[in-house]
Design an enzyme around this catalytic site. Structure first.
Site, short mmCIF file in Angstrom:
data_model
loop_
_atom_site.label_atom_id
_atom_site.label_comp_id
_atom_site.label_asym_id
_atom_site.label_seq_id
_atom_site.Cartn_x
_atom_site.Cartn_y
_atom_site.Cartn_z
N SER A 1 46.29 34.76 29.95
CA SER A 1 46.05 35.57 31.42
C SER A 1 46.48 34.49 32.37
O SER A 1 46.26 32.93 32.05
CB SER A 1 44.71 35.83 31.55
OG SER A 1 44.40 36.39 32.79
N TYR B 1 35.40 35.89 31.28
CA TYR B 1 36.94 36.07 30.84
C TYR B 1 37.61 34.88 31.16
O TYR B 1 38.51 34.54 30.29
CB TYR B 1 37.43 37.16 31.91
CG TYR B 1 38.67 37.71 31.92
CD1 TYR B 1 38.96 38.66 30.88
CD2 TYR B 1 39.85 37.19 32.56
CE1 TYR B 1 40.19 39.35 30.76
CE2 TYR B 1 41.18 37.59 32.28
CZ TYR B 1 41.56 38.71 31.46
OH TYR B 1 42.59 39.19 31.17
#
Ligand code: NAD
Length: 260
Positions: A142, A155
């Site tokens: 990401s 995350y």
């Protein structure tokens, strides 16, 4: 381009993973798809990829929280296909909360699914890739592997860590015809992001439209969500022989977000 190759794509019944599975199948690879959800929906997805691209498609319901199920999934793919040549670690979840309120069980689940599952799959496919002297491992990281945002502690930690895992395994497999890379998408419009819009609106006390425009697309200079097809195209390229010298990298597909 990938005829005769066999792929496993985790978290591929939706969003980015599904687009990657379809992209690999379109190039002739057999694919094992994986994900949660209803058996009926997953069978429909499996059949549609098989019908659209005339390749063999298997479905594994392995839960990426469970190491023994992950190992069994890779063993089943190796047994049925004969090898796993391409591994895409894509399964992921998100949870948004300030650090002092971040639930312990959400931290554990995000680390397990977004990071530790990739350790187990990579460990399981490595002997075969070394033996065949060809392999492609792609981790869906990401932009949050490169930069942080508030309220996403687990995350961001998991995605930064997977960039480190990518580099390490790339070094270990470099002499075995096997590349290991991460793709770092910005905001891609998928069910995962759709869910985040409501949660982020609540945490920040703003409207859902403000989350889209002022939080998500604010970070992305193109002011557009990345598409799943754009991410899948990069994954397909990384599997090609032309990409044989790209290894250990984390490639942003983020509309310029991390250039800032
Ligand atoms: P999605 O919610 O559309 O799909 C997630 C997939 O993972 C589904 O197939 C789901 O069944 C599967 N999954 C979830 N938990 C699982 C578990 N315990 N075991 C097995 N499968 C499980 O999400 P997406 O947006 O396509 O995200 C896919 C990956 O891309 C994730 O790793 C995510 O972090 C990453 N990513 C997404 C974006 C984005 O903006 N959507 C941006 C950057 C990175």
């Amino acid at each position: 381009m990938l005829t005769g190759k066999n792929a496993v794509v985790t978290g591929s019944t939706s969003g980015i993973g599904l687009a990657i599975a379809r992209g690999l199948a379109a190039q002739g690879a057999n694919v094992m798809i994986n994900g949660l959800g209803s058996a009926q929906d997953n069978e429909a997805i499996r059949q549609s990829i098989e019908a659209d691209f005339a390749v063999k498609v298997l479905f594994s319901p392995a839960n990426m929280l469970k190491p023994e199920q992950i190992v069994a999934m890779i063993a089943e793919a190796e047994q049925t296909f004969g090898s796993v040549d391409i591994l895409v670690n894509n399964a992921g979840i998100q949870f948004v909360a300030p650090i002092e309120e971040f639930p312990n069980d959400k931290w554990d689940a995000i680390i397990a699914i977004n990071l530790t599952s990739a350790f187990h799959t990579i460990k399981a496919v490595t002997p075969g890739m070394k033996q065949h002297k060809w392999g492609r491992i792609i981790n869906t990281a990401s932009a949050h592997a490169l930069v942080a945002s508030p309220y996403k502690s687990a995350y961001v930690a998991a995605k930064h860590a997977i960039a480190g895992l990518t580099k390490t395994v790339a070094l270990e497999l470099a002499e075995f015809g096997t590349t290991v890379n991460a793709i770092a998408p910005g905001y891609v419009w998928t069910p995962l992001v759709e869910q985040q819009v409501a949660d982020t609106a609540k945490v920040r006390g703003i409207s859902e439209e403000q989350v889209k425009q002022d939080v998500m697309l604010k970070a992305q200079p193109t002011k557009k969500f990345v598409t799943v097809e754009e991410v899948a195209a990069v994954a397909v390229f990384l599997c090609s022989d032309s990409a044989a010298s790209i290894t250990g990298s984390t490639l942003p597909v983020d509309g310029g977000w991390t250039a800032q």
